[in-house]
Design a protein around this motif. Structure first.
Motif, PDB file in Angstrom:
ATOM      1  N   PHE A 125       0.853  -1.186   0.000  1.00 59.89           N
ATOM      2  CA  PHE A 125       0.000   0.000   0.000  1.00 59.89           C
ATOM      3  C   PHE A 125       0.890   1.237   0.000  1.00 59.89           C
ATOM      4  CE2 PHE A 125      -2.267  -3.380   2.103  1.00 59.89           C
ATOM      5  CZ  PHE A 125      -3.532  -3.315   1.564  1.00 59.89           C
ATOM      6  N   TRP A 126       0.525   2.189  -0.794  1.00 56.12           N
ATOM      7  CA  TRP A 126       1.217   3.471  -0.777  1.00 56.12           C
ATOM      8  C   TRP A 126       0.342   4.469  -0.026  1.00 56.12           C
ATOM      9  CZ3 TRP A 126       5.436   6.051  -0.846  1.00 56.12           C
ATOM     10  CH2 TRP A 126       5.454   7.417  -1.112  1.00 56.12           C
ATOM     11  N   ASN A 173      -8.580  -6.901  -4.887  1.00 56.98           N
ATOM     12  CA  ASN A 173      -8.270  -6.367  -6.215  1.00 56.98           C
ATOM     13  C   ASN A 173      -9.098  -7.065  -7.285  1.00 56.98           C
ATOM     14  OD1 ASN A 173      -7.041  -8.811  -6.270  1.00 56.98           O
ATOM     15  ND2 ASN A 173      -4.946  -8.028  -6.309  1.00 56.98           N
ATOM     16  N   TYR A 233     -13.700   3.715  -3.154  1.00 55.38           N
ATOM     17  CA  TYR A 233     -12.503   4.547  -3.137  1.00 55.38           C
ATOM     18  C   TYR A 233     -12.857   5.994  -3.467  1.00 55.38           C
ATOM     19  CZ  TYR A 233      -8.163   6.713  -4.508  1.00 55.38           C
ATOM     20  OH  TYR A 233      -7.109   7.590  -4.604  1.00 55.38           O
ATOM     21  N   ASP A 258      -6.429   4.992   0.614  1.00 54.47           N
ATOM     22  CA  ASP A 258      -5.217   4.330   0.113  1.00 54.47           C
ATOM     23  C   ASP A 258      -5.173   2.852   0.477  1.00 54.47           C
ATOM     24  OD1 ASP A 258      -4.342   6.648  -1.024  1.00 54.47           O
ATOM     25  OD2 ASP A 258      -3.059   7.234   0.663  1.00 54.47           O
ATOM     26  N   LEU A 268      -7.216  -1.145  -2.687  1.00 53.70           N
ATOM     27  CA  LEU A 268      -6.448  -1.315  -3.921  1.00 53.70           C
ATOM     28  C   LEU A 268      -7.395  -1.248  -5.110  1.00 53.70           C
ATOM     29  CD1 LEU A 268      -3.985  -4.179  -2.914  1.00 53.70           C
ATOM     30  CD2 LEU A 268      -3.548  -1.725  -3.031  1.00 53.70           C
ATOM     31  N   TYR A 324      -7.819   0.025  -9.432  1.00 50.33           N
ATOM     32  CA  TYR A 324      -7.102   0.281 -10.677  1.00 50.33           C
ATOM     33  C   TYR A 324      -8.086   0.694 -11.765  1.00 50.33           C
ATOM     34  CZ  TYR A 324      -4.080  -2.874  -8.052  1.00 50.33           C
ATOM     35  OH  TYR A 324      -3.355  -3.479  -7.063  1.00 50.33           O
ATOM     36  N   SER A 379      -5.092   4.591  -9.862  1.00 53.28           N
ATOM     37  CA  SER A 379      -4.381   3.323  -9.981  1.00 53.28           C
ATOM     38  C   SER A 379      -3.469   3.152  -8.771  1.00 53.28           C
ATOM     39  CB  SER A 379      -3.543   3.253 -11.253  1.00 53.28           C
ATOM     40  OG  SER A 379      -2.797   2.044 -11.255  1.00 53.28           O
ATOM     41  N   SER A 380      -3.632   2.045  -8.091  1.00 54.83           N
ATOM     42  CA  SER A 380      -2.771   1.751  -6.945  1.00 54.83           C
ATOM     43  C   SER A 380      -1.367   1.342  -7.379  1.00 54.83           C
ATOM     44  CB  SER A 380      -3.395   0.649  -6.083  1.00 54.83           C
ATOM     45  OG  SER A 380      -4.597   1.095  -5.494  1.00 54.83           O
ATOM     46  N   ASP A 388       2.380   5.663  -7.115  1.00 57.55           N
ATOM     47  CA  ASP A 388       2.615   6.270  -5.802  1.00 57.55           C
ATOM     48  C   ASP A 388       2.343   7.769  -5.932  1.00 57.55           C
ATOM     49  OD1 ASP A 388       3.386   3.772  -5.079  1.00 57.55           O
ATOM     50  OD2 ASP A 388       5.488   4.258  -4.702  1.00 57.55           O
TER      51      ASP A 388
END
Lengths: 530, 143
Positions: free
Chosen positions: A281-282, A404, A439, A466, A469, A471, A503-504, A507
């Motif tokens: 995870f960022w 995901n 999200y 965050d 996840l 995308y 998009s995970s 960063d």
């Protein structure tokens, strides 16, 4: 003021489901503001609560750090997203690895030699081989894409090296171990050593192969040779397809049956096993001013199996894969979140309960969730020089938005011209609507400053976002490989990635949202087997 | 008129047949697959499957295949004749097969005398040599 009263009412109504104590930042602040004495519970935290070891993001700031800002006096005063609340047997903060960064790798290489040297002594035959890729990638953006790629360039994204030992006690009984050195799966700053393969095999007849031990999943066309760059022409296997698998290897049992058919060879592979998976995870904002943006890794446990049907013709391959696994928190009795409930403070004002210490109905959780994946792949020679490769996958998770689950795929056209193989690839990846919508709502929800503690609630919500996840991206790649010899290739590629909603794999810089942006990535690599 | 046309067609087909027979004869000429006496005669398809790792035993006999060294003329001819592949494709095939954990390519030997020695002394072994090096008493599996 109306908001404050509403918040107070909420605080009286709800207690933290994890700690069982009505202690939270909002209440404390509101109580202080209104000069009301709020009884602070002395009840010890419940098992699994804030007394557990926690990753850096959730730990109390050091004294030196706290002096810099006005952060809370106690670590549990600030809301902590669920991401920060599990025991972190597998989580590791940046730089917390062994003193010598490659110590783990060396230990594994030595262990390999110690374990397998006797095998080679008793083996009727054995074979040692190896492979490596030295890859450089650089983007046009200052923030990182795929963990490592930014405008300063990196060798970390694609560089990998491995050795493999195959030994046979008899022609039908053997063992294989492959040691791999690649960027660590739970630390962005280190290379690590792992065993990609370590199994014993038995081939009772020509058509049956049974293996026990650590193996790679066969679900994608290249998932078993992912790290061996000479086995495919692309500079990098499409990230949209190959980076989202819940796991790439497992420890367990597999059986393969092969039939010779008129058009080639048909094989059915069945596998069952378990594995651990490091999920990255960022945390783009951290919790300022005490915690800086950085990565957090979370260890998940996976158990399950699948079936893969493959047809190989002279110049064609078709593959159909089905897998069903369950995912849970590795080394933890902690439950897995389902969603963030929305807590209304006033009409049009509210927040998502990203942390159990925030007032609210509590975060619904499950012990584990099911992850089903369907994959289809084809590698078709159109004639002696043109070739089409395509794969699609759909994963389905019903129980939680914190997975995901996605639709993904790619199609590639390649043309072989002597030793050159130029290609073009289109790849896409889009999360299911549930996680994407959650999200978006959590990330964009802002509690107005009129609510006390709003800044920290908002910061926590971004951290909470965050932790999902998600995308939404596609990419075009144009590249070529050049075969220097049957055992070595040079590859070059230009790729343009278009990030849609989020998009995970990106960063994002602190305070920002990376959406509707393009990232150009140039890649060069040298790939060899020996 | 029709008779003449049929005659020409027949002659053409006969020539094509002869030409293809000559091609086959030339193709298999020069490379001989030999084996230990424990191995019985093989067909071309089985030889191809052995050298691609898809067959490891024939009629209950565990097979150990021997390749000539990569890049040698005899190996290139063998690959072309029996597997319809060149060295690049064959190496690529075994690279994938090795790294999906399905075995390694057959052991290689540089000299035909070594291949003959190994094959004649190892139960289940097979190899290939140039036809000129064939000696009386060798177990020919396919030629």
């Amino acid at each position: 003021m109306k908001g404050h009263l509403a918040a107070m009412a909420l605080f009286d109504r709800f207690r933290s489901p994890l700690s069982g104590a009505p202690v939270d930042l909002l209440r404390r602040k509101v109580a202080q503001t209104q000069a009301v004495t709020v009884p602070i519970s002395n009840k010890p935290p419940a098992r699994g609560s804030i007394e557990r070891p926690q990753p850096w993001l959730c730990q109390a700031p050091r004294e030196g750090a706290r002096k810099l800002g006005s952060g809370p006096a106690f670590p549990h005063e600030r809301p902590q997203p669920w991401l920060c609340q599990a025991p972190q047997g597998g989580a590791r903060k940046l730089g917390s690895g062994p003193a010598f960064p490659h110590q783990g790798l060396l230990v594994k290489i030595v262990a390999t030699l110690v374990v397998f040297w006797p095998v080679t002594l008793f083996a009727a035959d054995y074979s040692l081989s190896g492979f490596g890729t030295l890859g450089f990638a650089k983007s046009d953006k200052p923030y990182k894409y795929q963990r490592f790629v930014d405008d300063t360039g990196t060798f970390r994204r694609d560089s990998v090296a491995g050795v493999q030992l195959d030994a046979w006690l008899t022609p039908s009984i053997g063992a294989t171990v492959q040691a791999l050195a690649s960027p660590s799966s739970n630390n962005d700053a280190q290379f690590d050593g792992t065993f990609a393969w370590a199994f014993a095999s038995w081939r009772p007849t020509n058509d049956w192969l049974i293996r026990v031990g650590k193996q790679r999943l066969p679900i994608y066309l290249y998932s078993q040779t992912y790290n061996v760059g000479t086995t495919y022409e692309f500079a990098r296997l499409p990230t949209e397809m190959y980076s989202i698998s819940p796991s790439n290897d497992y420890v367990g049992l597999s059986a393969s049956k092969t039939w010779e058919v008129r058009t080639g060879e048909l094989s059915l592979d069945g596998y069952w096993g378990s594995s651990g998976l490091d999920v990255r995870f960022w945390i783009r904002d951290g919790l300022q001013p005490n915690q800086m943006p950085s990565t957090l890794f979370r260890r998940l446990g996976i158990e399950g199996g699948g079936l893969v049907l493959t047809h190989k013709g002279v110049d064609t391959t078709y593959r159909l894969g089905l897998s069903r696994v369950t995912v849970n928190e590795k080394n933890s009795a902690n439950a897995y979140p389902v969603t963030y409930p929305f807590v209304s403070i006033a009409p049009g004002i509210g927040y998502f309960q990203v942390d159990a210490n925030l007032p609210g109905p509590g975060i619904p959780t499950i012990d584990r969730y099911g992850y089903r994946t369907l994959t289809l792949g084809a590698d078709i020679a159109l004639d002696s020089s043109y070739r089409v490769i395509t794969e699609v996958a759909r994963s389905l998770v019903k129980q939680t938005n914190f997975s995901n689950q996605s639709n993904r795929g790619y199609v590639a056209l390649l043309k072989k011209v002597d030793k050159w193989t130029p290609y073009v690839v289109y790849a896409y990846l889009r999360s299911a609507s549930g996680p994407l919508n959650l999200y978006d709502k959590v990330n964009s929800n802002v509690v107005p400053p009129i609510v006390l503690g709003a800044a920290q609630i908002n910061a926590s919500q971004r951290v909470g976002a965050d932790a999902i996840l998600v995308y939404d991206q596609h990419s075009w790649s144009i590249g070529t490989s050049y075969s220097i010899s049957p055992t070595s290739k040079i590859k070059a590629e230009w790729m343009r990635v278009r990030i849609g909603q989020v998009s995970s794999l990106v960063d994002a810089p602190a305070g920002s949202n990376i959406r509707n942006q393009s990232i150009d990535v140039i890649s060069l690599s040298y790939n060899v087997v020996f | 008129m029709m008779s003449g046309l049929r005659h020409r067609t027949f002659m053409l087909m006969l020539m094509l047949l002869l030409a293809s027979s000559t091609t086959v004869a030339q193709a298999t000429e020069g490379v001989v697959v030999i084996g230990h006496p424990t191995v019985k005669r093989l067909d071309a398809s089985t030889v191809a499957r052995i050298y691609t790792g898809r067959v490891i035993e024939v009629e209950g006999v565990a097979i150990t295949a021997i390749n000539a060294n990569a890049g040698t003329a005899i190996r290139n001819r063998f690959l072309q004749l029996f597997l319809n592949q060149d060295e690049d494709k064959y190496t690529a095939y075994w690279t994938v097969r090795r790294y999906i954990g399905k075995g390694a390519s057959p052991r290689e030997m540089g000299k035909s005398s070594d291949i003959i020695q190994f094959v004649t002394s190892t139960p289940g072994a097979i190899g290939y040599i140039d036809a000129n090096e064939l000696r009386p008493g060798m177990n020919v599996l396919l030629r």
